[in-house]
Design a protein around this motif. Structure first.
Motif, PDB file in Angstrom:
ATOM      1  N   ALA A  27      13.968   0.511   7.776  1.00  0.00           N
ATOM      2  CA  ALA A  27      15.533   0.330   6.624  1.00  0.00           C
ATOM      3  C   ALA A  27      15.073   1.357   5.958  1.00  0.00           C
ATOM      4  O   ALA A  27      15.777   1.396   4.868  1.00  0.00           O
ATOM      5  N   LEU A  28      13.955   1.563   5.705  1.00  0.00           N
ATOM      6  CA  LEU A  28      13.954   2.317   4.009  1.00  0.00           C
ATOM      7  C   LEU A  28      14.004   3.905   4.426  1.00  0.00           C
ATOM      8  O   LEU A  28      13.348   4.441   5.981  1.00  0.00           O
ATOM      9  N   PRO A  29      14.969   4.575   3.969  1.00  0.00           N
ATOM     10  CA  PRO A  29      14.865   6.184   4.429  1.00  0.00           C
ATOM     11  C   PRO A  29      13.772   6.480   4.148  1.00  0.00           C
ATOM     12  O   PRO A  29      14.158   7.722   5.704  1.00  0.00           O
ATOM     13  N   ALA A  30      13.019   6.576   3.851  1.00  0.00           N
ATOM     14  CA  ALA A  30      11.469   7.388   3.310  1.00  0.00           C
ATOM     15  C   ALA A  30      10.650   7.182   4.932  1.00  0.00           C
ATOM     16  O   ALA A  30       9.888   7.934   5.573  1.00  0.00           O
ATOM     17  N   HIS A  31      11.025   6.264   5.904  1.00  0.00           N
ATOM     18  CA  HIS A  31      10.085   5.699   6.737  1.00  0.00           C
ATOM     19  C   HIS A  31      10.657   5.835   8.372  1.00  0.00           C
ATOM     20  O   HIS A  31      10.371   4.493   8.937  1.00  0.00           O
ATOM     21  N   LYS A  32      11.608   6.092   7.883  1.00  0.00           N
ATOM     22  CA  LYS A  32      13.228   5.810   9.125  1.00  0.00           C
ATOM     23  C   LYS A  32      12.416   6.291  10.107  1.00  0.00           C
ATOM     24  O   LYS A  32      12.527   5.795  11.647  1.00  0.00           O
ATOM     25  N   ASP A  33      11.564   7.116  10.115  1.00  0.00           N
ATOM     26  CA  ASP A  33      10.074   7.453  11.693  1.00  0.00           C
ATOM     27  C   ASP A  33       9.091   6.732  12.226  1.00  0.00           C
ATOM     28  O   ASP A  33       8.779   7.033  12.712  1.00  0.00           O
ATOM     29  N   TYR A 358      -9.779 -18.568   4.443  1.00  0.00           N
ATOM     30  CA  TYR A 358      -9.157 -17.756   3.378  1.00  0.00           C
ATOM     31  C   TYR A 358      -8.555 -15.972   3.618  1.00  0.00           C
ATOM     32  O   TYR A 358      -7.717 -15.164   2.940  1.00  0.00           O
ATOM     33  N   ALA A 359      -9.736 -15.535   4.202  1.00  0.00           N
ATOM     34  CA  ALA A 359      -9.481 -14.202   4.578  1.00  0.00           C
ATOM     35  C   ALA A 359      -8.214 -14.135   5.361  1.00  0.00           C
ATOM     36  O   ALA A 359      -7.317 -12.692   5.321  1.00  0.00           O
ATOM     37  N   GLU A 360      -7.483 -14.619   6.654  1.00  0.00           N
ATOM     38  CA  GLU A 360      -6.379 -14.361   7.505  1.00  0.00           C
ATOM     39  C   GLU A 360      -5.149 -14.423   6.264  1.00  0.00           C
ATOM     40  O   GLU A 360      -4.154 -14.059   6.680  1.00  0.00           O
ATOM     41  N   GLY A 361      -5.778 -15.814   5.493  1.00  0.00           N
ATOM     42  CA  GLY A 361      -4.181 -16.259   4.660  1.00  0.00           C
ATOM     43  C   GLY A 361      -4.025 -15.164   3.881  1.00  0.00           C
ATOM     44  O   GLY A 361      -2.883 -15.078   3.690  1.00  0.00           O
ATOM     45  N   GLY A 362      -5.373 -14.663   2.885  1.00  0.00           N
ATOM     46  CA  GLY A 362      -5.355 -13.307   1.287  1.00  0.00           C
ATOM     47  C   GLY A 362      -4.753 -11.799   2.696  1.00  0.00           C
ATOM     48  O   GLY A 362      -3.952 -11.468   1.720  1.00  0.00           O
ATOM     49  N   ARG A 363      -4.786 -12.100   4.067  1.00  0.00           N
ATOM     50  CA  ARG A 363      -4.531 -10.814   4.454  1.00  0.00           C
ATOM     51  C   ARG A 363      -2.916 -10.483   4.132  1.00  0.00           C
ATOM     52  O   ARG A 363      -2.503  -9.339   4.355  1.00  0.00           O
ATOM     53  N   ALA A 364      -2.213 -11.772   4.916  1.00  0.00           N
ATOM     54  CA  ALA A 364      -0.955 -12.148   5.936  1.00  0.00           C
ATOM     55  C   ALA A 364      -0.324 -11.967   3.601  1.00  0.00           C
ATOM     56  O   ALA A 364       0.471 -10.956   3.469  1.00  0.00           O
ATOM     57  N   LEU A 365      -0.737 -12.505   2.659  1.00  0.00           N
ATOM     58  CA  LEU A 365      -0.760 -12.462   1.688  1.00  0.00           C
ATOM     59  C   LEU A 365      -0.541 -10.801   1.161  1.00  0.00           C
ATOM     60  O   LEU A 365       0.493 -10.055   0.212  1.00  0.00           O
ATOM     61  N   SER A 366      -1.399 -10.378   1.234  1.00  0.00           N
ATOM     62  CA  SER A 366      -1.577  -8.935   1.201  1.00  0.00           C
ATOM     63  C   SER A 366      -0.092  -8.478   1.131  1.00  0.00           C
ATOM     64  O   SER A 366      -0.324  -7.180   0.935  1.00  0.00           O
ATOM     65  N   MET A 367      -0.374  -8.183   2.799  1.00  0.00           N
ATOM     66  CA  MET A 367       0.100  -7.462   3.963  1.00  0.00           C
ATOM     67  C   MET A 367       1.809  -7.763   2.898  1.00  0.00           C
ATOM     68  O   MET A 367       2.831  -6.148   3.611  1.00  0.00           O
ATOM     69  N   TRP A 368       2.077  -8.861   2.619  1.00  0.00           N
ATOM     70  CA  TRP A 368       3.592  -9.054   2.442  1.00  0.00           C
ATOM     71  C   TRP A 368       3.837  -8.395   1.344  1.00  0.00           C
ATOM     72  O   TRP A 368       5.049  -7.812   1.258  1.00  0.00           O
ATOM     73  N   THR A 369       2.851  -8.341   0.576  1.00  0.00           N
ATOM     74  CA  THR A 369       3.156  -8.023  -1.103  1.00  0.00           C
ATOM     75  C   THR A 369       3.582  -6.231  -1.242  1.00  0.00           C
ATOM     76  O   THR A 369       4.234  -5.734  -1.787  1.00  0.00           O
ATOM     77  N   SER A 370       3.022  -5.438  -0.144  1.00  0.00           N
ATOM     78  CA  SER A 370       2.730  -4.270   0.127  1.00  0.00           C
ATOM     79  C   SER A 370       3.831  -4.057   0.602  1.00  0.00           C
ATOM     80  O   SER A 370       4.595  -2.447   0.337  1.00  0.00           O
ATOM     81  N   LEU A 371       4.721  -4.534   1.251  1.00  0.00           N
ATOM     82  CA  LEU A 371       5.896  -4.462   2.364  1.00  0.00           C
ATOM     83  C   LEU A 371       6.863  -4.642   0.898  1.00  0.00           C
ATOM     84  O   LEU A 371       7.934  -3.974   1.242  1.00  0.00           O
ATOM     85  N   GLN A 372       6.748  -5.623   0.090  1.00  0.00           N
ATOM     86  CA  GLN A 372       7.722  -5.952  -0.919  1.00  0.00           C
ATOM     87  C   GLN A 372       7.803  -4.541  -1.728  1.00  0.00           C
ATOM     88  O   GLN A 372       8.605  -3.752  -2.162  1.00  0.00           O
ATOM     89  N   LEU A 373       6.585  -4.087  -1.863  1.00  0.00           N
ATOM     90  CA  LEU A 373       5.891  -2.608  -3.006  1.00  0.00           C
ATOM     91  C   LEU A 373       6.806  -1.740  -2.053  1.00  0.00           C
ATOM     92  O   LEU A 373       7.588  -1.032  -2.740  1.00  0.00           O
ATOM     93  N   ASP A 374       6.824  -1.657  -0.539  1.00  0.00           N
ATOM     94  CA  ASP A 374       7.479  -0.302  -0.153  1.00  0.00           C
ATOM     95  C   ASP A 374       9.040  -0.228  -0.278  1.00  0.00           C
ATOM     96  O   ASP A 374       9.318   0.581  -0.440  1.00  0.00           O
ATOM     97  N   GLU A 382      20.520  -0.843  -4.252  1.00  0.00           N
ATOM     98  CA  GLU A 382      19.250  -1.691  -5.776  1.00  0.00           C
ATOM     99  C   GLU A 382      19.348  -2.837  -5.870  1.00  0.00           C
ATOM    100  O   GLU A 382      18.364  -3.143  -6.398  1.00  0.00           O
ATOM    101  N   ASP A 383      20.210  -3.491  -5.180  1.00  0.00           N
ATOM    102  CA  ASP A 383      19.402  -4.954  -5.546  1.00  0.00           C
ATOM    103  C   ASP A 383      18.361  -5.476  -4.602  1.00  0.00           C
ATOM    104  O   ASP A 383      17.528  -6.200  -5.044  1.00  0.00           O
ATOM    105  N   VAL A 384      18.211  -4.744  -3.335  1.00  0.00           N
ATOM    106  CA  VAL A 384      16.693  -4.842  -2.650  1.00  0.00           C
ATOM    107  C   VAL A 384      15.797  -4.352  -3.638  1.00  0.00           C
ATOM    108  O   VAL A 384      14.205  -5.069  -3.500  1.00  0.00           O
ATOM    109  N   ARG A 385      15.620  -3.408  -4.287  1.00  0.00           N
ATOM    110  CA  ARG A 385      14.938  -2.888  -4.523  1.00  0.00           C
ATOM    111  C   ARG A 385      14.767  -4.018  -6.203  1.00  0.00           C
ATOM    112  O   ARG A 385      12.796  -4.095  -6.382  1.00  0.00           O
ATOM    113  N   LYS A 386      15.373  -4.356  -6.857  1.00  0.00           N
ATOM    114  CA  LYS A 386      14.985  -5.235  -8.361  1.00  0.00           C
ATOM    115  C   LYS A 386      15.088  -6.640  -7.360  1.00  0.00           C
ATOM    116  O   LYS A 386      13.857  -7.264  -7.905  1.00  0.00           O
TER     117      LYS A 386
END
Length: 596
Positions: A27-33, A358-374, A382-386
């Motif tokens: 859904a992000l133009p830079a990663h549509k492919d 803590y490893a598997e829960g931490g991985r989920a937390l880290s990955m979700w946060t990275s996805l929000q960063l993307d 603009e609303d999604v970015r904010k």
């Protein structure tokens, strides 16, 4: 002998079954492919590099450490580090998520963070060399002049040069407003910078021909405190107009810190003597520019904790299945052997499952946060970015502090599984404990992260960011409210959500009377918030595992068992944390200083 197997199956579970990462990114133009096959292929190759190239250097690098030539000020890293870095660059790994305008591959941050988790599991000390470079890249990409970007970003992107962040001074750690390094403006627009920096990770080495230092310093007319700090780019070797390297700059390594862990990384004491630098961003606004790098580093340090949790768990499990000691209290479980494998004993299971959860829960937390960063970086809405930026801001201190606290707990548990063998070097477990300890300290101690979360991110905007995450949790709880199979997960999650709201309000009211109440409650509060966030992700993982358990795949059976352990044995610590947070300031401050 230590071992490491990249957790590709668990990464793919989160990517494709829990978070629908490919769909979200498309859904992000830079990663549509982007697609799942591409993501899987990159992760698989990254796992091979981590496990086959740098993991074998982890123990030898720890034992050998780095060597400083005091005459030339050059630092030689442990044997094999330079060759591994060359292979890393040749594989194109430094450029993975960098801007194509500067030679990057433009892949998502989410993928890059997974690669870094595996690198940190394999060899945290080595991974800090390229890891800090990426932070320098981010800061210059956001705040550098066109000339600075042209000069430095292609080299940082390719990995031909590495980068550092130079903040700390002998008298000033967290309180950067006290720093003394001076920057004198020159007629040609450059600055001559003089001062001393300490604890500079990867601050000097011979793995690359140049190192790009980002240095905080004060201009002659700068106001006092943090409002008078400017940021400068100071290369180890000056760069000529044509991009070639010029003369050696006035920034030298005067010593290497003798450390508890991460021996393979050069933690340098740097002296600047009229070093030539150029201003990054606006005068006296250096902290704003450096915070780009610091926030990236905080997510990166959380990832370091995650990586060590995973590798410690893997090795402790292998040992527990093989080591025989005593019989199970309920009777022999391996009657053909003189004793049972220690994995049958309940407390050994508890320690192993703590690390796994803590490893598997931490991985989920880290990955979700990275996805929000993307989404924050690449969305055209603009609303999604904010929205994504607010969530990343809220979660970043939790990623840094909660995951590194959990890594300390987990690596200590995993060492305990080994008994006396864990305390000696032969098995390799004690290194993970030593390496894990620094992650709670640098890039802002975990207390600083707690103050940031409670003071700035929660109370600072009257809970607006917290409410955004709370809405996500509430919608999930309501959606699963009639699902009988999910009640063991959503009920404690909903209960904790209500308690966090109440606790936040109570602390906020106390803080009106005395701001120190925030400091008294902050560490406990962050850990409670960490469990709220991790509990949400464990509930989401449990939902998918419940839906898929009929497939017969033991992966889902194990995921459900770990989720149940987390909710039964780990989440309940929030009850005592809430109580201690409510105890407030008085028990901490009523004793006179003279009595200490």
């Amino acid at each position: 002998m230590a071992q490491y197997n990249p957790p590709l199956r668990d990464m793919q579970f989160l990517m494709h079954e829990v978070f629908n990462v490919a769909g979200e990114l498309q859904a992000l133009p830079a990663h549509k492919d982007i697609d799942a096959d591409t993501i899987n292929a990159v992760l698989e190759e990254g796992g091979k590099f981590a496990s086959q190239v740098i993991f074998p250097l982890n123990r030898s690098g720890d034992e050998e450490g780095c060597t400083l030539n005091k005459e030339t000020h050059e630092v030689t890293p442990p044997k094999g580090f330079k060759e591994a870095y060359k292979q890393y660059v040749e594989g194109g790994w430094p450029s993975l998520s960098c801007d194509p305008a500067f030679g990057g591959q433009g892949l998502p941050v989410t993928v890059n963070q997974c690669i870094y988790e595996m690198l940190n599991s394999a060899n945290q000390a080595w991974t800090m060399y390229p890891g800090l470079s990426h932070g320098a890249y981010e800061a210059l990409h956001a705040h550098g002049t066109d000339e600075q970007k042209k000069t430095y970003l292609p080299k940082l992107t390719s990995g031909e040069w590495t980068g550092t962040m130079c903040l700390t001074e002998p008298h000033c750690g967290t309180d950067l407003g006290l720093l003394r390094t001076k920057a004198e403006p020159q007629a040609d627009g450059t600055y001559k910078i003089t001062g001393q920096k300490i604890f500079i990770s990867a601050g000097e080495h011979n793995m690359t021909p140049n190192i790009v230092h980002l240095v905080l310093a004060r201009l002659p007319d700068a106001p006092s405190g943090s409002k008078g700090i400017s940021l400068f780019v100071v290369p180890k070797f000056q760069v000529n107009a044509d991009g070639s390297l010029g003369k050696r700059n006035g920034i030298f390594c005067a010593g290497l810190e003798e450390k508890m862990g991460i021996h393979g990384n050069a933690t340098a004491q740097l002296v600047l003597e009229n070093a030539v630098g150029t201003l990054v961003g606006q005068p006296n606004k250096g902290l704003a520019a450096m915070f780009v790098m610091m926030n990236a580093a905080r997510l990166g340090v959380g990832n370091q904790g995650l990586g060590l949790t995973e590798v410690a768990y893997q090795n402790a499990v292998a040992y527990a299945k093989d080591r025989i000691q005593m019989r199970a209290l309920s009777g022999p479980k391996a009657p053909d052997k003189p004793a049972d494998p220690i994995i049958v004993h309940p407390d050994v299971r508890k320690m192993l499952l703590t690390a796994r959860a803590y490893a598997e829960g931490g991985r989920a937390l880290s990955m979700w946060t990275s996805l929000q960063l993307d989404k924050e970086i690449a969305s055209d809405d603009e609303d999604v970015r904010k929205e994504s930026a607010d969530l990343v801001a809220l979660i970043t201190p939790i990623v840094k502090a909660f995951l590194t606290d959990n890594a300390w707990i987990s690596t200590s548990h995993c060492m305990q599984v080994y008994g006396g063998h864990g305390f000696i070097k032969e098995w390799g477990m004690e290194q993970y404990v030593r390496d894990a300890r620094i992650n709670m300290i640098y890039e802002g101690t975990n207390t600083i992260q707690s103050l940031d979360l409670l003071g700035r991110k929660v109370l600072g905007d009257n809970g607006a960011k917290l409410k955004k995450f709370g809405k996500i949790v509430t919608e999930f709880v309501e959606a699963e409210g009639t699902n009988e199979a999910m009640q063991e997960f959503v009920n404690p999650l909903a209960d904790l959500g209500e308690k966090v709201v109440k606790l936040t309000t109570e602390i906020g009211m106390k803080a009106f009377g005395n701001q120190d109440e925030v400091g008294a409650a902050a560490v406990d509060y962050l850990r409670v918030a960490g469990h709220l966030v991790m509990g949400y992700f464990w509930a989401r993982m449990a939902k998918v595992a419940l839906e898929k358990q009929g497939s017969g795949d033991p992966f889902y059976t194990a995921k459900l068992a770990t989720a149940r352990f987390y909710f039964a044995k780990l989440l309940p610590e929030t009850a005592s944390l809430i109580r201690t947070a409510r105890a407030g300031l008085k028990p901490l401050m009523e004793m006179d200083e003279a009595l200490f």
